[in-house]
Motif scaffolding. Structure first.
Motif, short mmCIF file in Angstrom:
data_model
loop_
_atom_site.label_atom_id
_atom_site.label_comp_id
_atom_site.label_asym_id
_atom_site.label_seq_id
_atom_site.Cartn_x
_atom_site.Cartn_y
_atom_site.Cartn_z
N PHE A 258 -2.61 13.10 -31.02
CA PHE A 258 -3.43 13.79 -32.02
C PHE A 258 -2.53 14.47 -33.04
CE2 PHE A 258 -5.57 13.76 -27.93
CZ PHE A 258 -6.77 13.12 -28.24
N ALA A 259 -2.87 14.33 -34.30
CA ALA A 259 -2.07 14.88 -35.39
C ALA A 259 -2.46 16.33 -35.67
CB ALA A 259 -2.22 14.04 -36.65
N ALA A 260 -1.47 17.11 -36.07
CA ALA A 260 -1.75 18.48 -36.50
C ALA A 260 -2.49 18.47 -37.82
CB ALA A 260 -0.44 19.27 -36.62
N SER A 261 -3.26 19.51 -38.07
CA SER A 261 -4.06 19.60 -39.30
C SER A 261 -3.14 19.70 -40.52
CB SER A 261 -4.97 20.82 -39.23
OG SER A 261 -5.61 21.03 -40.47
N ASP A 262 -3.34 18.82 -41.48
CA ASP A 262 -2.51 18.83 -42.70
C ASP A 262 -2.83 20.03 -43.59
OD1 ASP A 262 -1.10 16.53 -42.10
OD2 ASP A 262 -2.63 15.22 -42.97
N THR A 263 -4.01 20.57 -43.46
CA THR A 263 -4.41 21.67 -44.36
C THR A 263 -3.75 22.99 -43.99
OG1 THR A 263 -6.37 22.07 -42.98
CG2 THR A 263 -6.63 20.60 -44.88
N THR A 264 -3.40 23.18 -42.74
CA THR A 264 -2.80 24.45 -42.31
C THR A 264 -1.34 24.32 -41.88
OG1 THR A 264 -3.63 24.14 -40.06
CG2 THR A 264 -5.03 25.36 -41.59
N GLY A 271 10.79 28.51 -40.16
CA GLY A 271 10.01 28.08 -39.01
C GLY A 271 8.83 27.23 -39.41
N PHE A 272 7.84 27.13 -38.53
CA PHE A 272 6.67 26.31 -38.82
C PHE A 272 5.41 26.90 -38.18
CE2 PHE A 272 7.97 24.69 -34.68
CZ PHE A 272 6.77 24.46 -34.03
N HIS A 273 4.28 26.44 -38.70
CA HIS A 273 2.97 26.75 -38.12
C HIS A 273 2.18 25.45 -38.08
CE1 HIS A 273 -0.87 28.79 -37.34
NE2 HIS A 273 -1.37 27.94 -38.21
N ALA A 274 1.47 25.23 -36.96
CA ALA A 274 0.66 24.01 -36.84
C ALA A 274 -0.60 24.30 -36.04
CB ALA A 274 1.47 22.90 -36.17
N ASP A 275 -1.70 23.64 -36.43
CA ASP A 275 -2.98 23.78 -35.74
C ASP A 275 -3.52 22.41 -35.36
OD1 ASP A 275 -3.32 26.66 -36.03
OD2 ASP A 275 -3.63 26.27 -38.16
N TRP A 276 -4.17 22.35 -34.21
CA TRP A 276 -4.88 21.15 -33.77
C TRP A 276 -6.31 21.53 -33.39
CZ3 TRP A 276 0.16 22.10 -32.66
CH2 TRP A 276 1.10 21.08 -32.85
N LYS A 277 -7.25 20.66 -33.66
CA LYS A 277 -8.62 20.81 -33.17
C LYS A 277 -9.08 19.44 -32.68
CE LYS A 277 -13.27 22.50 -34.20
NZ LYS A 277 -14.16 23.12 -35.19
N ILE A 278 -9.39 19.36 -31.39
CA ILE A 278 -9.73 18.09 -30.77
C ILE A 278 -11.09 18.22 -30.08
CG2 ILE A 278 -9.01 16.35 -29.10
CD1 ILE A 278 -6.14 17.85 -29.62
N LEU A 279 -12.00 17.33 -30.39
CA LEU A 279 -13.34 17.33 -29.80
C LEU A 279 -13.41 16.30 -28.68
CD1 LEU A 279 -15.40 17.40 -33.12
CD2 LEU A 279 -14.57 19.36 -31.79
N ASP A 297 -1.80 11.66 -19.24
CA ASP A 297 -0.57 11.80 -20.04
C ASP A 297 -0.65 11.04 -21.37
OD1 ASP A 297 0.48 13.42 -18.16
OD2 ASP A 297 2.06 12.07 -17.48
N ASP A 298 -1.49 10.04 -21.43
CA ASP A 298 -1.64 9.29 -22.69
C ASP A 298 -2.25 10.16 -23.79
OD1 ASP A 298 -0.55 7.05 -21.58
OD2 ASP A 298 -2.47 6.09 -21.14
N TYR A 299 -2.85 11.30 -23.41
CA TYR A 299 -3.50 12.17 -24.38
C TYR A 299 -2.67 13.41 -24.71
CZ TYR A 299 -7.49 9.25 -23.21
OH TYR A 299 -8.33 8.18 -23.01
N LEU A 300 -1.43 13.44 -24.24
CA LEU A 300 -0.56 14.57 -24.56
C LEU A 300 -0.34 14.69 -26.06
CD1 LEU A 300 2.16 14.29 -21.77
CD2 LEU A 300 0.78 16.32 -22.22
N PHE A 301 -0.25 15.91 -26.55
CA PHE A 301 0.09 16.15 -27.95
C PHE A 301 0.82 17.48 -28.03
CE2 PHE A 301 -3.71 18.58 -27.33
CZ PHE A 301 -3.58 19.69 -28.14
N GLY A 302 1.55 17.67 -29.11
CA GLY A 302 2.27 18.93 -29.29
C GLY A 302 3.43 18.77 -30.23
N VAL A 303 4.50 19.51 -29.95
CA VAL A 303 5.62 19.56 -30.88
C VAL A 303 6.93 19.37 -30.11
CG1 VAL A 303 5.76 22.09 -30.71
CG2 VAL A 303 6.75 20.93 -32.69
N LYS A 304 7.81 18.59 -30.71
CA LYS A 304 9.16 18.43 -30.19
C LYS A 304 10.10 19.20 -31.11
CE LYS A 304 12.53 14.94 -28.75
NZ LYS A 304 12.82 13.50 -28.63
N LEU A 305 10.93 20.04 -30.53
CA LEU A 305 11.83 20.89 -31.30
C LEU A 305 13.19 20.20 -31.34
CD1 LEU A 305 10.71 24.23 -29.66
CD2 LEU A 305 9.79 23.13 -31.69
N ILE A 306 13.50 19.63 -32.49
CA ILE A 306 14.67 18.74 -32.57
C ILE A 306 15.75 19.33 -33.47
CG2 ILE A 306 13.29 16.67 -32.20
CD1 ILE A 306 13.40 16.16 -35.20
N GLN A 307 16.96 18.86 -33.24
CA GLN A 307 18.05 19.04 -34.19
C GLN A 307 18.18 17.72 -34.92
OE1 GLN A 307 20.89 20.51 -31.06
NE2 GLN A 307 21.39 22.02 -32.61
#
Length: 451
Positions: A258-264, A271-279, A297-307
């Motif tokens: 699931f993708a984070a909301s592009d509007t927010t 740093g960063f801010h991200a929102d998700w809303k999943i129905l 696990d196929d429905y996992l979503f979130g953020v990877k903190l990378i260098q």
């Protein structure tokens, strides 16, 4: 006698020709690839040492954080039928055996707010690995379970043995007391036996669901603090799942189904801010299960903190341009030699080539104790200054050495710009090489190659 003298003259003239000199310089360039390969092996070996350190640190501090829950678990009684044969009469009868199973219900609404902060204090020797601490808060509600949909009758439900469970990774990296508030009561989570997956299970003590429920709902609220590294991910078990993540990490990679909301969504050097809303209609699993929880696990979503590019990747990318730097530097000296008629010995070419190789050993050694940019500046300035001063003694003037110094400075700057780029590295590199080829063709147009 005259024929032998002519042959000696011809041999001498060949080895003194531009063709012979080009062959020798080209062969020397290929020979210098051997120490360049050794330098690249050194970079890989140092990178492997850092990888081993990262594994050690993350094992002690905490690895990826994945969260699955909370889930309402209520046991129920089912009956298994089996045949019993009387050994005396031989008559077979059917008997029933009561068996306890579990029904699982996902939240109606699940809200998560998380704050992820970098922690740069972990260091092993000269290596420093960035990890994080994540403060996570969950709240939402469970509505009354619909057992009839599961084919379970009311009299078989063990309402007084209900509990809340969560499945998560990194139990040893949880750094807060873990309690959940259910309406007006609080319950502590305790570890249970692992369910033979990558997750560990935490569960509350049993409670009476009917006593706890209020207005057909159980509201929940709890917080958890993790030490972790690499990523934070969730499974959207709520009928409505909302996740909000804030962090001071400047290079996130949003991953999962699931993708984070592009509007927010915002990303900056602070740093960063991200929102998700999943129905529930956005995924294909239901809100209730019996006997066992599904693998989601196929429905996992979130953020990877990378260098984006670590220092060893940057060093490796720089070393890949070594052949280009050596070849172009030798070409500049060869063109100056051809134009000025000054003879440059193959030994002097060798010294220049070794100085160019030393750039990469200086670069990696200084990078390990500082930043890549600082190391590149120091190593590049040192090598350019050395070759420029050496050129003054070879070429017996200052005009050509100054040209060499400027050319090398431009070349190293050009390579540094390419290394820092990601999306446009190939485009800029291709344009730069095209311009370099054009410059070589321009300056070599009047050289008489027949000599």
């Amino acid at each position: 006698m005259e024929n032998s003298e002519n042959q000696v003259t011809e041999v001498k003239s060949f080895f003194q020709s531009n063709t012979a000199k080009m062959i020798m310089v080209g062969f020397l360039t290929l020979v210098l690839l051997i120490p360049l390969f050794f330098v690249q092996d050194l970079i890989r070996e140092r990178s492997m040492r850092k990888t081993a350190m990262v594994d050690e640190v993350t094992e002690l501090w905490g690895r990826d954080v994945m969260f699955y829950g909370p889930i309402l678990r209520i046991p129920y009684t089912s009956y298994e039928a089996y045949n019993v044969t009387n050994p005396k009469t031989g008559v077979t009868t059917i008997e029933r055996k009561a068996v306890s199973n579990y029904a699982y219900f996902f939240p109606n609404e699940l809200k998560n707010t998380s704050n992820i902060k970098k922690n740069e204090s972990l260091k092993r020797g000269i290596f420093n690995h960035v990890v994080f601490t994540a403060d996570m808060n969950f709240k939402g509600d469970f509505t009354k379970p619909n057992f009839s949909k599961l084919g379970i009758t009311e009299e078989n439900i063990q309402w007084n043995k209900a509990s809340i469970i969560v499945k998560t990774t990194n139990l040893k990296s949880i750094k807060s007391e873990l309690k959940i508030q259910l309406n007006n009561d609080k319950f502590s989570f305790e570890p249970q036996n692992n369910d033979k997956s990558d997750y560990s299970v935490l569960a509350t003590n049993n409670f009476d669901y009917k006593t706890l429920i209020n207005n057909e709902k159980i509201n929940f609220n709890f917080g958890i603090t993790y030490n972790g590294s690499n990523s934070v991910k969730f499974i959207p078990v709520g009928k409505i799942t909302t996740v909000s993540v804030d962090s001071d990490w400047e290079s996130p990679s949003f991953e999962g189904s699931f993708a984070a909301s592009d509007t927010t969504k915002t990303i900056s050097n602070k740093g960063f801010h991200a929102d998700w809303k999943i129905l529930d209609i956005n995924r294909t699993f239901t809100q209730q299960y019996v006997n066992a929880l599904p693998d989601l696990d196929d429905y996992l979503f979130g953020v990877k903190l990378i260098q984006t590019v670590d220092e060893y990747q940057q060093n490796e990318r720089a070393s890949k341009y070594g052949f280009l730097v050596i070849g172009l530097t030798f070409l500049i000296f060869f063109l100056i030699q051809s134009v000025s008629k000054i003879n440059i010995h193959i030994f002097q070419y060798s010294m220049i080539g070794l100085a160019l190789i030393m750039f990469y050993t200086l670069l990696i050694s200084i990078t390990e104790h500082s930043t890549f940019s600082f190391a590149y500046t120091v190593a590049g300035t040192s090598v350019v200054a050395m070759i420029t001063m050496y050129s003054i003694s070879i070429l017996k003037n200052r005009k050509f050495p100054m040209f060499i110094g400027v050319s090398l400075s431009v070349l190293y700057t050009f390579i540094y710009v390419i290394i820092q780029m990601e999306d446009y590295a190939l485009l800029v590199g291709s344009i730069g090489l095209f311009l370099i080829l054009g410059a070589v063709m321009y300056f070599s147009r009047k050289i008489d190659w027949s000599k």
